[in-house]
Design an enzyme around this catalytic site. Structure first.
Site, PDB file in Angstrom:
ATOM      1  N   CYS A  97       1.427  -8.757   5.705  1.00 20.64           N
ATOM      2  CA  CYS A  97       1.666  -9.661   6.839  1.00 20.64           C
ATOM      3  C   CYS A  97       0.385 -10.346   7.306  1.00 20.64           C
ATOM      4  CB  CYS A  97       2.226  -8.884   8.011  1.00 20.64           C
ATOM      5  SG  CYS A  97       3.709  -7.974   7.607  1.00 20.64           S
ATOM      6  N   ARG A 142      -2.043 -13.378   0.653  1.00 15.01           N
ATOM      7  CA  ARG A 142      -1.886 -11.960   0.961  1.00 15.01           C
ATOM      8  C   ARG A 142      -0.524 -11.433   0.522  1.00 15.01           C
ATOM      9  NH1 ARG A 142      -5.367 -10.282   5.382  1.00 15.01           N
ATOM     10  NH2 ARG A 142      -3.778  -8.823   6.006  1.00 15.01           N
ATOM     11  N   TRP A 150       5.701  -9.499   5.390  1.00  9.39           N
ATOM     12  CA  TRP A 150       5.937  -8.770   4.135  1.00  9.39           C
ATOM     13  C   TRP A 150       6.806  -7.590   4.535  1.00  9.39           C
ATOM     14  CZ3 TRP A 150       4.504  -3.913   2.030  1.00  9.39           C
ATOM     15  CH2 TRP A 150       4.587  -3.819   0.627  1.00  9.39           C
ATOM     16  N   ASN A 196       1.397  -7.097  12.934  1.00 11.30           N
ATOM     17  CA  ASN A 196       1.091  -6.511  11.622  1.00 11.30           C
ATOM     18  C   ASN A 196       0.977  -5.005  11.808  1.00 11.30           C
ATOM     19  OD1 ASN A 196       0.862  -9.052  10.589  1.00 11.30           O
ATOM     20  ND2 ASN A 196      -1.343  -8.956  10.172  1.00 11.30           N
ATOM     21  N   GLY A 197       1.337  -4.248  10.793  1.00 13.09           N
ATOM     22  CA  GLY A 197       1.237  -2.787  10.907  1.00 13.09           C
ATOM     23  C   GLY A 197       2.616  -2.172  10.996  1.00 13.09           C
ATOM     24  N   GLU A 207      -7.638  -0.722 -15.944  1.00 16.34           N
ATOM     25  CA  GLU A 207      -7.742  -1.981 -15.196  1.00 16.34           C
ATOM     26  C   GLU A 207      -7.106  -3.135 -15.994  1.00 16.34           C
ATOM     27  OE1 GLU A 207      -8.217  -2.784 -12.331  1.00 16.34           O
ATOM     28  OE2 GLU A 207      -8.777  -4.872 -12.329  1.00 16.34           O
ATOM     29  N   LYS A 241      -4.025  -5.341 -14.607  1.00 17.01           N
ATOM     30  CA  LYS A 241      -4.030  -6.809 -14.526  1.00 17.01           C
ATOM     31  C   LYS A 241      -2.800  -7.354 -15.224  1.00 17.01           C
ATOM     32  CE  LYS A 241      -6.195  -7.463 -11.994  1.00 17.01           C
ATOM     33  NZ  LYS A 241      -6.904  -6.410 -11.367  1.00 17.01           N
ATOM     34  N   GLU A 274       0.545  -6.562 -13.209  1.00 15.05           N
ATOM     35  CA  GLU A 274       0.773  -7.163 -11.894  1.00 15.05           C
ATOM     36  C   GLU A 274       0.983  -8.673 -11.949  1.00 15.05           C
ATOM     37  OE1 GLU A 274      -2.234  -6.340  -8.935  1.00 15.05           O
ATOM     38  OE2 GLU A 274      -3.864  -6.694 -10.327  1.00 15.05           O
ATOM     39  N   HIS A 299      -0.745  12.533 -27.985  1.00 17.04           N
ATOM     40  CA  HIS A 299      -0.108  13.655 -27.278  1.00 17.04           C
ATOM     41  C   HIS A 299       1.194  13.224 -26.620  1.00 17.04           C
ATOM     42  CE1 HIS A 299      -3.484  16.311 -28.053  1.00 17.04           C
ATOM     43  NE2 HIS A 299      -4.269  15.260 -27.804  1.00 17.04           N
ATOM     44  N   LYS A 316      -2.145  -8.819  -1.028  1.00 13.01           N
ATOM     45  CA  LYS A 316      -3.579  -8.765  -1.315  1.00 13.01           C
ATOM     46  C   LYS A 316      -4.224  -7.566  -0.649  1.00 13.01           C
ATOM     47  CE  LYS A 316      -7.572 -10.107  -2.822  1.00 13.01           C
ATOM     48  NZ  LYS A 316      -7.834  -9.699  -4.225  1.00 13.01           N
TER      49      LYS A 316
HETATM   50  O1  M6R Z   1      -9.015  -4.381  -0.883  1.00 12.04           O
HETATM   51  P1  M6R Z   1      -9.017  -3.162  -1.761  1.00 12.04           P
HETATM   52  O2  M6R Z   1     -10.015  -3.218  -2.840  1.00 12.04           O
HETATM   53  O3  M6R Z   1      -9.092  -1.877  -0.957  1.00 12.04           O
HETATM   54  O4  M6R Z   1      -7.568  -3.159  -2.429  1.00 12.04           O
HETATM   55  C1  M6R Z   1      -7.147  -2.106  -3.244  1.00 12.04           C
HETATM   56  C2  M6R Z   1      -5.931  -2.475  -4.073  1.00 12.04           C
HETATM   57  O5  M6R Z   1      -4.840  -2.759  -3.239  1.00 12.04           O
HETATM   58  C3  M6R Z   1      -6.195  -3.685  -4.980  1.00 12.04           C
HETATM   59  O6  M6R Z   1      -7.275  -3.470  -5.820  1.00 12.04           O
HETATM   60  C4  M6R Z   1      -4.945  -3.982  -5.839  1.00 12.04           C
HETATM   61  O7  M6R Z   1      -4.730  -2.945  -6.746  1.00 12.04           O
HETATM   62  C5  M6R Z   1      -5.085  -5.328  -6.559  1.00 12.04           C
HETATM   63  N1  M6R Z   1      -3.826  -5.997  -6.556  1.00 12.04           N
HETATM   64  C6  M6R Z   1      -5.495  -5.189  -7.969  1.00 12.04           C
HETATM   65  O8  M6R Z   1      -5.547  -6.409  -8.638  1.00 12.04           O
END
Ligand code: M6R
Length: 614
Positions: free
Chosen positions: A2, A28, A80, A106-107, A488, A492, A495, A511, A609
């Site tokens: 949000c 976000r 959101w 927000n929250g 990682e 990527k 997502e 395994h 985000k």
């Molecule tokens: O702002 P932060 O680095 O704490 O965020 C952590 C994760 O939410 C963030 O890295 C998320 O996994 C991304 N979408 C990865 O691309």
């Protein structure tokens, strides 16, 4: 997640600044949007599901230009969904007091069900399924028309959970009250107008003079600025600070997507991360935010690197770096797991919180847990002035510039580079020789140019991506320090392209996961020419024996390419620096697969985000 925007001016309509602010917060992630506009005698609310552009079109029809002028105060929100479906009714702002009070939030209000039951007994009629509406009604029940801020404070004292809020009431024309606990809020002080936002990127096109609210703060916002208090009405002084980012750095600058722009910014971002931090005389790093005397550094017996998502993967690289360069036993912990597992941490332990945004709820809670248990706590954040950076009290900023794309890219390479410098500094207080330190300084200093070399491979990476873009499943294999980079790469891929992708330690494949391999399951193998490569080549043979096509990340000129169906080349570097160059190739690979699949790269479905709720 949000987003909140608020605007207060004597003469300028709030309409455009609010919509522009929401557009800046789009990255976000959200599913609906809304605004509330107040004039001296009128409060109007407009909401839409879907994109801010929809809301903008709707506003243009419902409130054409000449009518807009009188609405010089307003609040806006991108939602959101957490409580209730993404519908117009559940979108913010929420109304109370017969439509005279509007609230954006927000929250999460954890005791909303109990509050709602109590308020319904008192005759409040709820229209949405949200937790936020309970707070709107609660504020209205305390509002006698006398002191708006006191009414909001009284209501907030009954709230369990987290909030960043902005609220208006026709009973108090011209007043906006904002408050925070656990959800960020920043106030931008401009010339004749004041902007409020949950994220500084929605403010920088208006002003770079900002006030960061702390948890527990409440403020009365006017066109002249803001007066900040505690919930018990005690005034508190909050400095006006200058934001380093300008509006241009939050624009796409000719790239098709923010993600691509941010991938290509990495040489410059890394230069900024490294600048002034290498001591080429003593072969160490100078990190002002870790100004601990060497004797204190030497007493640290264990490090715990904490983060989520990409930041967790960077932390896992950190574990290898701290153990190999500084002989410091280190674990990398997912922040939510860490905070709820009664972590054994205390004096002589070093908790390092990694977070691009500096606002991730679980990482923040882990910082609080570590501070509470007496550990030495440092933050590695990108967003200056973010909550984690402030609460840790000590740390190192990435200086990577704003990262807008939901998929984190330059933050990862900058985090690994900072961890490299931390390991170097710590290592030099322990057993790392000056010569080894000098060598590492050279390698770190070369990283921006090496990353630039990977970027030159963009076309080739796009061509290889085209061969695999139709796959439904992919596997990413890495060994040792390259294992977190495989994770990682898989993150990527999944997502932004929605391809099911799994990262594994190369040796773990046989395994179990190998049962899934076949012609339709490409394997991306990290085959950089660093110790362990030959063993990973063995794992690649096992994959090919099951007919799985293999894409290798291979050091320029290295013979490992011949074991792969396709190779993406990266420059030669040491094992310690290999995750940085490798991650860049994997980012481009995922980007091109997603582009070819027609995905919404900068705002992937279901993702936010900055994850500011648990
Ligand atoms: O702002 P932060 O680095 O704490 O965020 C952590 C994760 O939410 C963030 O890295 C998320 O996994 C991304 N979408 C990865 O691309």
């Amino acid at each position: 997640m949000c987003g909140i925007v608020g605007f207060s001016s004597h003469s300028q309509s709030a309409c455009r600044p609010l919509v522009n602010g929401l557009l800046r917060l789009e990255y976000r992630g959200y599913d609906s949007a809304g605004v509330a506009l107040e004039s001296a005698d009128d409060l109007r609310v407009f909401k839409k599901t879907g994109k801010v552009a929809e809301l903008d079109r709707f506003l243009a029809e419902a409130l054409p230009e000449p009518e807009r002028g009188k609405y010089t105060l307003g609040i806006a929100h991108t939602r959101w969904a957490t409580h209730g479906l993404p519908t117009e009714t559940n979108a913010h702002p929420h109304l109370a007091d017969g439509g005279r009070l509007a609230l954006v939030h927000n929250g999460i209000i954890e005791n909303y069900a109990a509050l709602r039951a109590k308020l319904e007994k008192r005759g409040c009629v709820f229209v949405s399924q949200t937790d936020t509406e309970a707070l709107a009604h609660l504020i209205a029940t305390f509002d006698t028309g006398d002191d708006f801020m006191a009414a909001v404070s009284q209501a907030l004292k009954q709230v369990e959970g987290t909030y960043g809020i902005a609220v208006l009431s026709l009973r108090h024309p011209g007043e906006m009250i904002v408050a925070r606990r656990g959800s960020p809020l920043v106030i931008g002080v401009g010339e004749g107008s004041t902007v409020v936002a949950s994220d500084v990127s929605a403010i920088v096109s208006y002003t770079r003079q900002v006030i960061y609210l702390n948890d527990g703060d409440i403020a009365r916002v006017t066109p002249e600025g803001a007066d900040v208090f505690t919930l018990d009405n005690v005034p508190v002084a909050r400095d006006v600070q200058q934001v380093e980012w300008d509006a241009a750095s939050a624009e796409k600058g000719g790239y098709a997507h923010f993600m691509l722009k941010e991938i290509f910014e990495q040489p410059e971002a890394l230069r900024n991360t490294i600048r002034g931090r290498l001591d080429r005389t003593d072969g160490t790093a100078v990190l002002a935010g870790l100004n601990l005397p060497p004797r204190e550094l030497a007493t640290i017996r264990r490090a715990v690197v904490i983060g989520c998502g990409t930041s967790l993967h960077a932390g896992m690289v950190g574990k290898y770096l701290f153990e190999s360069l500084a002989d410091l036993p280190t674990s990398a912990e997912q922040a939510a797991e860490f905070r709820y597992c009664n972590p054994i941490i205390g004096p002589h332990d070093w908790a390092i919180a990694l977070s691009q945004s500096g606002e991730t709820a679980d990482t923040l809670a882990a910082v609080r847990e570590s501070v509470g248990k007496g550990a030495l706590v440092s933050a590695v954040c990108n967003v200056v002035g973010s909550t984690i950076a402030r609460e840790a009290g000590r740390g190192v900023y990435l200086h990577a510039g704003p990262e807008i794309s939901v998929a984190s890219t330059k933050a990862f390479t900058a985090q690994v580079t900072v961890l490299l410098m931390m390991a170097l500094k710590l290592g030099r207080t322990r057993r790392l020789s000056r010569e080894a330190g000098l060598r590492l300084c050279d390698e770190i200093a070369a990283l921006p140019d090496l990353v630039a070399e990977v970027l030159k491979e963009n076309d080739r990476i796009a061509a290889v991506a085209a061969k695999y873009a139709a796959a439904n499943d992919m596997f990413f294999l890495g060994r040792g320090i390259l294992y977190p980079t495989a994770l990682e790469g898989a993150l990527k891929m999944k997502e932004i392209s929605y391809v099911h992708a799994e990262g594994y330690q190369a040796a773990e494949l046989k395994h179990g996961p190998i049962a899934l391999l076949g012609r339709a399951t490409p394997v991306v193998a990290l085959l950089n020419d660093v110790p362990g490569k030959e063993k990973t080549v063995g794992n690649v043979q096992e994959c090919r024996a099951r007919e799985a096509p293999v894409v290798g990340i291979v050091t320029q000129g290295d013979a490992a390419a011949r074991h792969c169906d396709d190779a993406l080349f990266v420059p030669r570097t040491s094992a310690a620096c290999a995750p940085v160059v490798t991650a860049v190739a994997l980012q481009l690979f995922a980007y091109h697969v997603a582009r070819l699949r027609g995905c919404e790269i900068d705002q992937p479905r279901n993702l936010a985000k900055s994850v500011t709720v648990e």
